[in-house]
Write an enzyme that holds these catalytic residues in place. Structure first.
Site: not given
Length: 649
Positions: A308, A396
């Site tokens: 990410d 998330y």
């Protein structure tokens, strides 16, 4: 004349204010970001209509220059401010260094290696909308008797699986809202849409099967209770913020923010109560990379192995922190600034908060009952200072804390929460499952896929200076041999400490858990008054987690740094991103594992510790529809750094 004098006074005040607030590791200001983009746009690259900014940050200054500037009693000229810029134009990746003093491009080159820079928000937004007007997808939605206006598509990065030639691609997965706000819980299974991001067109479309949509009932993640404002019940005046510099208790440090790393802690020093001088502990610390591989090898899921920070950015994904929800009432909030896709500065409000925290325990305590006629109790409350950021990356949320303690320790924590990434299934009961589903049935027609989380921390520790070493303090069992002596102990064994100093980077790769060992970063040139080597030790908060993927599996090739929880490497200012600078579609030929293979000397050198906070996440029903926070982290604790307990002074 009066006007001239007033102007000179104003300029002197500005210069004094600048020298007072300035720190050579300050993030680029909005003015510097805009100046950088202006200079780039004025170059030949500005003639290309598709010029897009993917990375714009302060070029890491020379460390020796920064330390010289910080240690000088009379502030010298600050280190030269330069921007490191990565743009895409004409289908190519360009790297530039812009000198903000001379207002010129100091260097420019075309990057021809593997991997691509992070995606911009505009690219991801356009990719998310593209399927909604794609005829084949519209037909698939109509064939499922769904309403296209209730569909949300989310682009995912695709990794690398041995392809010789790669392009900037994402695969879009789509979800059906139909009144639900928990988008990720209602996947439209069976459809995969591959998008070429540079041309922004669908290059491959697959609709292989259908599964029942999970029900929207019971999947709302919003609380039904009134949020309970939390307070730390401590003073709101216990810390001072001056520009990006923070001073609290016996600590002083610098806090920064960037689109890639998010919050960054720099030049952290702690006050020695004996000498009344600040001593260096950490030059730089931040999250370097995340790796989130899902354990479903099927066609629709195999590519979900996200890095990410390099593919999107931790800072660019930071959220606006909510007072009394994310941070207590005594918090101070800080903004960040990043460059947008067009190169202009964008303000990100309240992306960091700083607050004193009451741990509601004792920093130390003791009750003594052996003084005749007295019961003596003394102690001190566990009060600390926290710097917090929250990044939301898809489903998330990562709550990242840097916590400074008065005993000289730095506690680094991350809380994982958010919603699970799930796949639709025809199963409504666990008894029906007769095949591998790669996860847990958490609700009817809903399987949450097994996955990992790794957050790799970059920790440039400078324990009392640059010359540091990694020491492995191993606990070894020793047998008592003089058992036949009349004055000997009846004991048959004890443990002792055997210390080993790592010589090279290969020695600096450490697996934890197989034997009892403490890891210390020490300064072999500095001793306490009684002769112990000064240092800090690493204390993991739970048993370290390492990757279980096969070494020849493509996601593991890209993220091979997850095979060890601890790495120690020689300092190099260009080596900050564990997965390599260009993470998207990378091939594992750059990054932490590659640097470590150089096997440079790390004894009595300027070194960097890397620590992986890892989680093997087996989903459970309690994780649905929203996951309670799951905590991980570690502590850096002084070990013979002080002459005694700094809490006593």
């Amino acid at each position: 004349m009066k006007t001239l004098i007033l102007t000179l006074v104003f300029l002197l005040q500005c210069a004094f204010s600048f020298s007072l607030h300035f720190h050579p590791l300050d993030p680029l200001t909005p003015q510097e970001i805009n100046k950088t983009s202006f200079i780039v746009k004025k170059s030949q690259l500005g003639n290309l209509k598709d010029l897009t900014f993917h990375y714009l940050d302060l070029e890491e200054p020379n460390k020796s220059h920064v330390l010289q500037w910080l240690s000088s009693k009379k502030p010298p000229h600050p280190p030269r401010r330069r921007s490191l810029v990565v743009v895409r134009a004409g289908g190519q990746t360009h790297e530039l260094i812009v000198d903000l003093t001379t207002s010129k491009i100091a260097s420019s080159r075309i990057y021809t290696g593997h991997g691509f820079p992070p995606f911009t928000f505009v690219e991801l937004f356009k990719a998310s909308k593209l399927p909604l007007t794609y005829p084949s997808f519209m037909k698939s939605i109509l064939d499922r008797s769904l309403n296209i206006s209730e569909v949300s598509c989310i682009p995912f990065t695709v990794g690398w699986y041995g392809e010789t030639i790669t392009r900037r691609e994402v695969k879009a997965s789509c979800f059906y809202r139909d009144g639900s706000v928990n988008v990720f819980t209602r996947p439209i299974e069976g459809i995969t849409i591959t998008i070429d991001v540079d041309s922004m067109r669908v290059v491959k479309y697959s609709d292989r099967f259908r599964k029942p949509l999970p029900d929207s009932e019971g999947n709302d993640f919003r609380t039904k209770h009134k949020p309970f404002p939390f307070s730390c019940n401590v003073s709101d005046t216990g810390f001072k913020i001056l520009g990006n510099k923070i001073k609290w208790g016996n600590w002083k440090f610098h806090v920064g923010f960037s689109a890639r790393a998010g919050v960054t802690i720099s030049t952290a020093s702690v006050l020695d109560p004996r000498t009344k001088r600040f001593r260096r502990v950490m030059y730089r610390g931040h999250v370097s990379e995340t790796f989130v591989p899902y354990m479903d090898p099927t066609y629709e899921w195999y590519y979900r192995t996200f890095m990410d920070i390099g593919e999107f950015g931790f800072g660019i994904s930071a959220v606006n922190l909510q007072p009394l929800v994310d941070c207590p009432q005594n918090a101070a909030f800080l903004d960040g600034h990043v460059a947008g896709p067009d190169g202009t500065a964008q303000r990100m409000s309240n992306v960091m908060c700083v607050f004193e925290k009451n741990g509601y325990g004792a920093a130390y305590r003791h009750t003594e009952i052996n003084v005749p006629g007295q019961v003596i109790t003394s102690g001190e409350a566990d009060i600390s200072l926290v710097v917090r950021m929250v990044a939301t990356l898809g489903n998330y949320d990562y709550i990242v804390d840097w916590e400074f303690k008065k005993n000289g320790a730095i506690r680094v924590g991350v809380d994982l929460t958010g919603v699970l990434e799930v796949k639709a299934t025809s199963y409504t009961s666990n008894e029906q499952i007769t095949e591998s589903v790669y996860g847990t049935l958490v609700a009817k027609n809903t399987i949450a896929i097994n996955h990992d989380h790794y957050l790799t921390y970059y920790l440039d520790l400078d324990i009392d200076g640059n010359s540091n070493s990694l020491v492995k303090a191993k606990l070894k069992t020793v047998r008592v041999t003089d058992v036949n002596n009349k004055t000997s102990s009846p004991r048959k064994s004890y443990w002792t400490v055997v210390k080993e100093t790592a010589k090279t980077e290969v020695d600096g790769r450490v697996r934890l858990g197989s034997e009892p060992v403490e890891l210390l970063i020490v300064n072999p040139q500095k001793k306490t008054k009684i002769g112990n080597t000064v240092g800090y030790r690493l204390i993991p908060e739970h048993l370290p987690v390492t990757s279980l993927l096969a070494e020849d599996d493509y996601p593991e090739i890209r993220a091979s740094y997850t095979k060890y929880p601890v790495w120690v490497t020689a300092y190099n200012r260009s080596e900050r991103w564990a997965g390599g600078f260009y993470s998207d579609r990378s091939r594992g030929d750059d990054g932490l594992a590659v640097w470590s293979n150089r096997n440079r000397e790390i004894e009595n050198k300027d070194i960097v510790m890397w620590y992986n906070v890892g989680f093997h996440h087996i989903p459970y029903q309690e994780d649905f529809p929203v996951m309670p926070t799951l905590h991980g982290g570690f502590t850096l604790r002084p070990s013979n750094f002080f002459d005694n307990d700094p809490l006593i002074g």
